[in-house]
Scaffold this active site. Structure first.
Site, mmCIF file in Angstrom:
data_model
loop_
_atom_site.group_PDB
_atom_site.id
_atom_site.type_symbol
_atom_site.label_atom_id
_atom_site.label_comp_id
_atom_site.label_asym_id
_atom_site.label_seq_id
_atom_site.Cartn_x
_atom_site.Cartn_y
_atom_site.Cartn_z
ATOM 1 N N HIS A 1 0.753 -0.919 0.590
ATOM 2 C CA HIS A 1 0.255 -0.104 0.205
ATOM 3 C C HIS A 1 1.081 1.309 0.125
ATOM 4 C CE1 HIS A 1 -3.193 2.857 0.623
ATOM 5 N NE2 HIS A 1 -2.468 3.482 2.289
ATOM 6 N N HIS B 1 -8.422 7.635 -1.479
ATOM 7 C CA HIS B 1 -7.393 7.113 -0.478
ATOM 8 C C HIS B 1 -6.187 6.910 -1.493
ATOM 9 C CE1 HIS B 1 -6.451 4.448 3.100
ATOM 10 N NE2 HIS B 1 -5.379 4.580 2.293
ATOM 11 N N HIS C 1 0.866 5.439 -0.987
ATOM 12 C CA HIS C 1 0.414 6.755 -1.628
ATOM 13 C C HIS C 1 1.198 7.721 -2.367
ATOM 14 C CE1 HIS C 1 -1.978 7.263 2.556
ATOM 15 N NE2 HIS C 1 -2.206 6.345 1.910
ATOM 16 N N TYR D 1 8.179 -13.614 -23.105
ATOM 17 C CA TYR D 1 8.403 -12.402 -22.464
ATOM 18 C C TYR D 1 9.833 -13.002 -21.296
ATOM 19 C CZ TYR D 1 10.062 -8.978 -20.426
ATOM 20 O OH TYR D 1 10.857 -6.971 -20.020
ATOM 21 N N ASP E 1 0.369 -5.292 -20.750
ATOM 22 C CA ASP E 1 1.285 -6.026 -19.275
ATOM 23 C C ASP E 1 1.140 -6.626 -18.270
ATOM 24 O OD1 ASP E 1 3.184 -6.186 -21.559
ATOM 25 O OD2 ASP E 1 4.254 -4.649 -21.257
#
Lengths: 233, 233, 233, 233
Positions: free
Chosen positions: B98, B172, B100, B230, B123
């Site tokens: 998580h 958020h 910001h 890839y 991708d």
């Protein structure tokens, strides 16, 4: 490494790839640069999925113009078929670079060619930086990378790839080319810079226009024409 | 530290947290990454309010899936309840991150899912990067962090969290996940990159459209499908 | 320097000024931070026009609350009268910072308060980040810096400067404050971050709205309220 | 190098060029700064096409005011004729800088003068940062660099180049000047900063207005007037 093919070409291709990283044009393993030895018909290219910090002259991959691996333990970049088509169709070029650099890719994703808003653009690219057509579903599902190259070549049917050494592939990102791998990488750096300025110019003045054809010609020829006055000659 | 639980997991979680900092996704103590040992049902997570430069394998916090501290002298991240719900509801994931980060958070704050404008997006993320509903006042006032997790899970009712390893929480910021903490952090870095390009593409061409479903599928499967081409395999 | 006044305060004020530079909030000699010793009624502030790399605890300037130099060979920051008015009017604050940081200043120049688009904003600032009225010609021509402070105080007539530790001065730039000089600088860094995200959120969705009052309250109190759960306590 | 002309001027011009690079205003070999010794009528300028890392006091080029090379093995910057015209027409200036810095060039490419949206602008430039007319085809095709200088001089017919030490050349980029080469480079850095803030202010509030004439005057004179209070005097 005494038996390794194409030592000089490898050095140039390594340097070109590292320049993409130094100039902040690539994230993680994204992007790739290659160079060609025209006499032997062999291309050196970044291996697929290898971080830039791990690149060496030795782990570059050597392929022929049909894509057969001639030397190298790793797979070549997944975009190799696009590079090879450009080498086959643009016989004067010595290097190709592909990045997902921030601003050039944003224009590619927006589906808009980059207008020639200023003289820095004109120093490097005649006219706008063109954008390809989108590929059809059939072109995507079969031989996608080859068809990406074909879309580029089709876009240049009426353009001079020497005077405009780069293109945006719609929804994907930029390809640039040049006399060598290092020159292609240099053009990728300048294209990103040009794309960044054009982004901001457009937001300041959405009704802005391109600079005059005379100014475009003057700047291009100051750097590239037979009477070039830029630099030390 | 010979008696410390889960040494390998701690190393991976520390590395994931430091990658968030190295890539410029966090300011001061903001953001957090965690990883899970599925066999033991234990999660290692960043402690709350600790600067990244002070993180060590030893000051990470070990909690069980109900949030009880099993080992550690510090409080876990204040977002721990969101992480734990994701581990309980998405049983295949091994890590959560998580941040910001600037651009992903700007989309979250704008209340707009990130359209799939290009192949780099494709991708990594199938379809757009979705955005949750806003929480109700009741959901905010009681068990806020748990309800944040529930909003994410609700948004994925008809989506595959394997193919779309991230989400924007409205107002958020982003959460991403992956096979491991390091993989979750990697996806957070790519999400920020994708969000940055999409921001610019949208400003260049507000009427721009997403790339075709065929191109989205082609790129996703080139990297992730059973016939992935890839990288080195 | 054994006879130098206020050694601890000087250390804090030096650190605050250097944090402005480390976080990229200042160019050349622009910006300044100060701190107060409430018991003695003395303020330490950056000298005017001195580059950040040349700052030391010794060349900071000590002034009293009326602006008389008590210790120091250099002139104080040209904004000192604004700082001093804030100390006189907001008796609980221990530090003030002023920058021309890129995004916060852009909002100030645009004449627009920063809406609370997300939770990072809410973690630090209750409601929007307010903007002052423009000064009248008379206020500009006489005691300009003092009147800048008065415009800030006037703007906070119905606001709580503890819950909203910063403001935009219209056409000029941000001032922030806090428990100490370091805290004021920290708030300046977060304000710049919040301003950057708000800029991008607004461009993505010009019709976007602020987050709910409940979410604003929840985040502010998670960090600052009597039942704060963030960090180590 | 004991016989080298103008050692002090060379040091200042080298420092000015390196400041352009340190502050991120130039890419590769783009941009150039020069300084003049008024007593001798000689100008030191960056050589054309030389990377900034290779610049030394010794490889700067000394030219007279008619452009004849007086000392130096390399060609001077291709923009030398523009610099020389500014020295001839603005007799009080001691240095000139030219960059293609990102934001100032974007305004130049957009064809829009930079409005005085705030006090940082007012600290350095009275009124807006003006933009030249576009050159005619004839002006481009013959003596292009000289005519660029003439367009600048024409734009300043009713402006004071002391109070406004810079200009945007339409479709090209900024030129700044000052008391010395270092001062010209300093103004180039501040112009880029001012252009960056103005770009963002305009996007936040397209209907925004310039700050009042009184505020512009107050800030300019606080730094530059006979009663200047900024800095140490």
């Amino acid at each position: 490494m005494t038996t390794m093919l194409l030592g000089d070409l490898r050095e140039s291709v390594l340097d070109a790839n590292l320049e993409l990283q130094r100039q902040g044009l690539v994230l993680y393993t994204f992007g790739n640069a290659s160079g060609i030895d025209r006499a032997r018909g062999l291309v050196a290219i970044k291996p697929s999925g290898v971080p830039y910090d791990s690149l060496t002259v030795a782990n570059l991959v050597i392929v022929d113009l049909q894509g057969n691996i001639v030397e190298g333990a790793l797979n070549p970049s997944s975009d190799v078929a696009t590079h090879l088509l450009l080498y086959r169709e643009f016989p004067w070029i010595g290097g190709v670079a592909h990045t997902h650099s921030d601003f050039a890719t944003s224009w590619a994703q927006a589906g808009v060619a980059i207008p020639c808003y200023g003289t820095t653009h004109a120093d490097y690219f005649r006219g706008d930086v063109p954008i390809t057509s989108s590929l059809s579903n059939e072109e995507i599902q079969t031989a996608y990378e080859l068809n990406t190259g074909k879309a580029i070549v089709a876009r240049f049917r009426d353009l001079d790839p020497i005077a405009t050494p780069g293109v945006l592939v719609a929804g994907h990102g930029p390809f640039t080319w040049g006399k060598s791998a290092v020159d292609a990488a240099h053009n990728a750096v300048v294209l990103e810079y040009v794309a960044r300025l054009a982004f901001r110019s457009r937001l300041i003045n959405p009704a802005g226009s391109e600079v005059s054809a005379a100014l475009q010609r003057q700047h291009y020829e100051r750097k590239h024409g037979p009477n070039a006055t830029y630099g030390q000659r």
